[in-house]
Design an enzyme around this catalytic site. Sequence first.
Site, PDB file in Angstrom:
ATOM      1  N   ARG A 142      -0.511  -9.526  13.071  1.00  0.00           N
ATOM      2  CA  ARG A 142      -1.088  -8.509  12.185  1.00  0.00           C
ATOM      3  C   ARG A 142      -1.882  -9.163  11.057  1.00  0.00           C
ATOM      4  O   ARG A 142      -2.925  -8.671  10.648  1.00  0.00           O
ATOM      5  CB  ARG A 142       0.019  -7.623  11.609  1.00  0.00           C
ATOM      6  CG  ARG A 142       0.600  -6.676  12.651  1.00  0.00           C
ATOM      7  CD  ARG A 142       1.900  -6.068  12.197  1.00  0.00           C
ATOM      8  NE  ARG A 142       1.750  -5.171  11.077  1.00  0.00           N
ATOM      9  CZ  ARG A 142       2.755  -4.808  10.275  1.00  0.00           C
ATOM     10  NH1 ARG A 142       3.969  -5.278  10.487  1.00  0.00           N
ATOM     11  NH2 ARG A 142       2.540  -3.987   9.272  1.00  0.00           N
TER      12      ARG A 142
ATOM     13  N   LYS B  59       0.838  -1.209   0.000  1.00  0.00           N
ATOM     14  CA  LYS B  59       0.000   0.000   0.000  1.00  0.00           C
ATOM     15  C   LYS B  59       0.872   1.259   0.000  1.00  0.00           C
ATOM     16  O   LYS B  59       0.687   2.157  -0.810  1.00  0.00           O
ATOM     17  CB  LYS B  59      -0.944   0.018   1.221  1.00  0.00           C
ATOM     18  CG  LYS B  59      -1.887  -1.182   1.276  1.00  0.00           C
ATOM     19  CD  LYS B  59      -2.847  -1.103   2.452  1.00  0.00           C
ATOM     20  CE  LYS B  59      -2.185  -1.167   3.815  1.00  0.00           C
ATOM     21  NZ  LYS B  59      -1.492  -2.445   4.117  1.00  0.00           N
TER      22      LYS B  59
ATOM     23  N   ARG C 279      11.834  -5.324   4.785  1.00  0.00           N
ATOM     24  CA  ARG C 279      11.392  -3.933   4.649  1.00  0.00           C
ATOM     25  C   ARG C 279      12.266  -2.988   5.470  1.00  0.00           C
ATOM     26  O   ARG C 279      12.609  -3.276   6.615  1.00  0.00           O
ATOM     27  CB  ARG C 279       9.942  -3.781   5.091  1.00  0.00           C
ATOM     28  CG  ARG C 279       9.561  -2.297   5.148  1.00  0.00           C
ATOM     29  CD  ARG C 279       8.126  -2.060   5.104  1.00  0.00           C
ATOM     30  NE  ARG C 279       7.452  -2.618   6.261  1.00  0.00           N
ATOM     31  CZ  ARG C 279       6.156  -2.481   6.454  1.00  0.00           C
ATOM     32  NH1 ARG C 279       5.429  -1.834   5.567  1.00  0.00           N
ATOM     33  NH2 ARG C 279       5.603  -3.022   7.501  1.00  0.00           N
TER      34      ARG C 279
ATOM     35  N   ARG D 140     -10.153   0.225   8.037  1.00  0.00           N
ATOM     36  CA  ARG D 140      -9.576  -1.081   8.327  1.00  0.00           C
ATOM     37  C   ARG D 140     -10.540  -1.960   9.102  1.00  0.00           C
ATOM     38  O   ARG D 140     -10.210  -3.093   9.437  1.00  0.00           O
ATOM     39  CB  ARG D 140      -8.371  -0.827   9.206  1.00  0.00           C
ATOM     40  CG  ARG D 140      -7.126  -1.557   8.898  1.00  0.00           C
ATOM     41  CD  ARG D 140      -6.171  -1.072   9.963  1.00  0.00           C
ATOM     42  NE  ARG D 140      -4.906  -1.697   9.897  1.00  0.00           N
ATOM     43  CZ  ARG D 140      -3.874  -1.233   9.205  1.00  0.00           C
ATOM     44  NH1 ARG D 140      -3.975  -0.148   8.493  1.00  0.00           N
ATOM     45  NH2 ARG D 140      -2.741  -1.861   9.243  1.00  0.00           N
TER      46      ARG D 140
ATOM     47  N   ARG E 109      10.940  -1.472  11.107  1.00  0.00           N
ATOM     48  CA  ARG E 109       9.832  -1.202  12.031  1.00  0.00           C
ATOM     49  C   ARG E 109       9.745  -2.269  13.110  1.00  0.00           C
ATOM     50  O   ARG E 109       9.915  -3.449  12.840  1.00  0.00           O
ATOM     51  CB  ARG E 109       8.507  -1.140  11.260  1.00  0.00           C
ATOM     52  CG  ARG E 109       8.181   0.253  10.790  1.00  0.00           C
ATOM     53  CD  ARG E 109       7.027   0.314   9.817  1.00  0.00           C
ATOM     54  NE  ARG E 109       5.830  -0.428  10.188  1.00  0.00           N
ATOM     55  CZ  ARG E 109       4.720  -0.429   9.466  1.00  0.00           C
ATOM     56  NH1 ARG E 109       4.657   0.250   8.337  1.00  0.00           N
ATOM     57  NH2 ARG E 109       3.675  -1.123   9.847  1.00  0.00           N
TER      58      ARG E 109
END
Length: 215
Positions: free
Chosen positions: A167, A13, A123, A88, A156
């Site tokens: 998640r 996203k 990431r 969400r 992160r």
Amino acid sequence: MKFILLGAPGAGKGTQAQFLTKQFNIPQISTGDMLRAAIKAGTELGKQAKAAIDAGQLVTDEIIIGMVKERIAQEDCANGFLLDGFPRTVPQADAVAEAGVEIDAVIEIDVPDEEIVKRMSGRRCHMPSGRTYHTVYNPPKEEDKDDETGEDLIQREDDKPEVVKDRLDVYHEQTAPLISYYTDVAAKNPALKYIKVDGTQPIDAVESAIIESLK
Ligand code: AP5
Ligand code: ZN
């Protein structure tokens, strides 16, 4: 234009938002980025959000809806915006509808869970700008490293494998119902386009697929 980007954690996203906001000259409203900025600034909101984020759980609808309403009332949103990571939950989607916000397109980026886990481990993020990279799939270019803030790329906290699993569970339970929610809305309301793209393709192929579907 008013867009919603829908997809699992790590579906891409934020990556596609960077490109779409440039293309349409609209601001990116990433609730995740806003919450991380609040945590960094040590605000009351940040303190409330931190525990939920670190555990891979959602922040309450009340907090999030208030935060987004305030943001979209700002001047730079007058010509549209791109919502990344919001709504969400079904109550968040209902709040968008109740506020009379007319969404032009919901773009679903579809990526299976196995691929998500691989992506998260690689990431790296540039926190001040919200730019996202991947050590293998999307390494930062020289000009990205040397940007105006000079801040380093970091991993992160919620990208640790055990949090990623939580998640994903939260995504399937609370966010995935928005797929049928918005396909139903689109079936009744031709002004809203529902676009589903295969998010396992290379980044530029995902971009092209989105642009092609928006035509
Ligand atoms: P948030 O920051 O929104 O996290 P998320 O939805 O879990 O999504 P991510 O940012 O992890 O992934 P992304 O889809 O943006 O992927 P990216 O482009 O970075 O939210 C964080 C937390 O805040 C939530 O867990 C929750 O606690 C809270 N929160 C936020 N919004 C909320 C709300 N509305 N309600 C309640 N709580 C909320 O890409 C991932 C990686 O893959 C990158 O390394 C990238 O380079 C790479 N990549 C991207 N595309 C490709 C591709 N096509 N091929 C190969 N690699 C790719
Ligand atoms: Zn993101």
